[in-house]
Design a protein around this motif. Structure first.
Motif, PDB file in Angstrom:
ATOM      1  N   LYS A   3       0.839  -1.219   0.068  1.00  0.00           N
ATOM      2  CA  LYS A   3      -0.051  -0.081   0.028  1.00  0.00           C
ATOM      3  C   LYS A   3       0.724   1.328   0.136  1.00  0.00           C
ATOM      4  O   LYS A   3       0.541   2.170  -0.667  1.00  0.00           O
ATOM      5  N   ARG A   7       0.928   4.143  -2.652  1.00  0.00           N
ATOM      6  CA  ARG A   7       0.655   5.350  -2.304  1.00  0.00           C
ATOM      7  C   ARG A   7       1.764   6.459  -3.003  1.00  0.00           C
ATOM      8  O   ARG A   7       1.429   7.394  -3.570  1.00  0.00           O
ATOM      9  N   GLY A 137      -6.344   5.327   0.524  1.00  0.00           N
ATOM     10  CA  GLY A 137      -6.294   6.744   0.941  1.00  0.00           C
ATOM     11  C   GLY A 137      -4.963   7.038   1.384  1.00  0.00           C
ATOM     12  O   GLY A 137      -3.826   6.469   0.648  1.00  0.00           O
ATOM     13  N   GLY A 139      -3.673   7.039   3.943  1.00  0.00           N
ATOM     14  CA  GLY A 139      -3.129   6.351   5.271  1.00  0.00           C
ATOM     15  C   GLY A 139      -3.357   6.598   6.542  1.00  0.00           C
ATOM     16  O   GLY A 139      -2.970   5.709   7.390  1.00  0.00           O
ATOM     17  N   GLY A 141      -6.687   6.570   7.287  1.00  0.00           N
ATOM     18  CA  GLY A 141      -7.861   5.723   7.663  1.00  0.00           C
ATOM     19  C   GLY A 141      -9.097   6.907   8.181  1.00  0.00           C
ATOM     20  O   GLY A 141     -10.228   6.454   8.692  1.00  0.00           O
ATOM     21  N   ASP A 144     -12.211   5.787   6.281  1.00  0.00           N
ATOM     22  CA  ASP A 144     -12.886   4.691   6.696  1.00  0.00           C
ATOM     23  C   ASP A 144     -13.309   4.765   8.072  1.00  0.00           C
ATOM     24  O   ASP A 144     -14.496   4.144   8.353  1.00  0.00           O
ATOM     25  N   ASP A 175     -11.794  -1.320   6.147  1.00  0.00           N
ATOM     26  CA  ASP A 175     -11.687  -0.498   4.705  1.00  0.00           C
ATOM     27  C   ASP A 175     -13.170  -0.646   4.056  1.00  0.00           C
ATOM     28  O   ASP A 175     -13.849  -1.664   3.802  1.00  0.00           O
TER      29      ASP A 175
HETATM   30  P1  ADP Z   1      -6.486   4.670   4.072  1.00  0.00           P
HETATM   31  O1  ADP Z   1      -7.835   4.196   4.136  1.00  0.00           O
HETATM   32  O2  ADP Z   1      -6.386   6.014   4.491  1.00  0.00           O
HETATM   33  O3  ADP Z   1      -5.726   4.467   3.015  1.00  0.00           O
HETATM   34  P2  ADP Z   1      -5.790   2.559   5.766  1.00  0.00           P
HETATM   35  O4  ADP Z   1      -7.002   1.760   5.220  1.00  0.00           O
HETATM   36  O5  ADP Z   1      -4.450   1.888   5.796  1.00  0.00           O
HETATM   37  O6  ADP Z   1      -5.378   4.116   5.169  1.00  0.00           O
HETATM   38  O7  ADP Z   1      -6.167   2.704   7.497  1.00  0.00           O
HETATM   39  C1  ADP Z   1      -5.225   3.413   8.364  1.00  0.00           C
HETATM   40  C2  ADP Z   1      -5.364   3.143   9.827  1.00  0.00           C
HETATM   41  O8  ADP Z   1      -6.632   3.531  10.016  1.00  0.00           O
HETATM   42  C3  ADP Z   1      -5.417   1.570   9.849  1.00  0.00           C
HETATM   43  O9  ADP Z   1      -4.263   1.155  10.117  1.00  0.00           O
HETATM   44  C4  ADP Z   1      -6.505   1.626  10.852  1.00  0.00           C
HETATM   45  O10 ADP Z   1      -5.847   0.971  12.040  1.00  0.00           O
HETATM   46  C5  ADP Z   1      -7.159   2.762  10.825  1.00  0.00           C
HETATM   47  N1  ADP Z   1      -8.634   2.646  10.862  1.00  0.00           N
HETATM   48  C6  ADP Z   1      -9.174   2.542   9.642  1.00  0.00           C
HETATM   49  N2  ADP Z   1     -10.507   2.332   9.690  1.00  0.00           N
HETATM   50  C7  ADP Z   1     -10.844   2.637  11.193  1.00  0.00           C
HETATM   51  C8  ADP Z   1     -12.056   2.252  12.012  1.00  0.00           C
HETATM   52  N3  ADP Z   1     -13.200   2.167  11.501  1.00  0.00           N
HETATM   53  N4  ADP Z   1     -11.642   2.424  13.381  1.00  0.00           N
HETATM   54  C9  ADP Z   1     -10.646   2.523  13.985  1.00  0.00           C
HETATM   55  N5  ADP Z   1      -9.422   2.613  13.282  1.00  0.00           N
HETATM   56  C10 ADP Z   1      -9.494   2.522  11.849  1.00  0.00           C
END
Ligand code: ADP
Ligand code: MG
Length: 190
Positions: A3, A7, A137, A139, A141, A144, A175
């Motif tokens: 990932k 990015r 995204g 990174g 989250g 999410d 995700d």
């Molecule tokens: P992005 O979606 O920005 O590309 P990631 O999917 O890698 O990044 O998520 C980054 C971090 O956010 C993850 O390591 C995770 O621990 C945290 N995260 C994502 N969604 C949640 C959630 N719903 N609740 C708590 N932590 C979350």
């Protein structure tokens, strides 16, 4: 590729698009967006202020068109909290003032706060996406977490200059996939 490597690759690829080409891609993306079936319940849309420094897609073309087609549209922008990576949706209007936060993101000030449950459609920033609708995204989250607070039927729209990857690596249970993603070439519905 991981990932993190993706990015870097997509950040560079997007920044390398010359301005003239970018305007053409934004126009093509808008033309495709105009063909997208948006659920009839959509009245409140959360967008984001595109960062020129990251070469993000021109979301204003999309929301201007939505406001034109839906005169009652309510528009919201997020205000981010970097201490816990959360976002609040704030209702904006034509008189809203915006202030850049420490990350250069323009955020609305003195606006009523909405609940994530009020949002019918979220324009979700992304670097890349895949054929299942998963997104890459920045990174942290933020989205999410935010989408997990929204209604299950929230319409999650991606906008991307590039075509999808077959499958993003490292997809996790948190995700949240997109409902649709529009590119200059195609509309993808998931
Ligand atoms: P992005 O979606 O920005 O590309 P990631 O999917 O890698 O990044 O998520 C980054 C971090 O956010 C993850 O390591 C995770 O621990 C945290 N995260 C994502 N969604 C949640 C959630 N719903 N609740 C708590 N932590 C979350
Ligand atoms: Mg994610």
């Amino acid at each position: 590729m991981t990932k993190q490597e993706l990015r870097k690759q997509y950040t560079e690829k997007r920044l390398a698009i010359p301005d003239r080409e970018r305007r053409k891609l934004d126009d093509l993306l808008l033309i495709n967006f105009q063909q997208l079936d948006i659920p009839p319940f959509v009245e409140t849309v959360m967008s984001y202020w595109p960062l020129e420094t990251k070469g993000e897609v021109n979301t204003f073309l999309i929301t201007d068109f939505l406001e034109f087609r839906m005169p009652g549209l309510q528009l919201a922008f997020p205000v981010s909290d970097f201490t816990n990576h959360s976002m609040k949706p704030m209702l904006v209007n034509d008189d809203t003032d915006y202030v850049r936060n420490e990350y250069g993101i323009a955020e609305p000030v003195n606006c009523p706060e909405l609940s994530p449950k009020d949002i019918d459609m979220v324009i979700v920033p992304l670097l890349a996406f895949d054929r299942m609708g998963y997104r890459l995204g920045y990174g942290k989250g933020f989205y999410d977490r935010f989408l997990a607070q929204c209604r299950a039927d929230v319409f999650r729209l991606g906008l991307c200059y590039f075509e999808p990857l077959d499958a993003l690596p490292g997809i996790d249970h948190f995700d949240v996939p997109l409902s649709a993603c529009v590119t200059p070439a195609t509309i993808y519905e998931f």
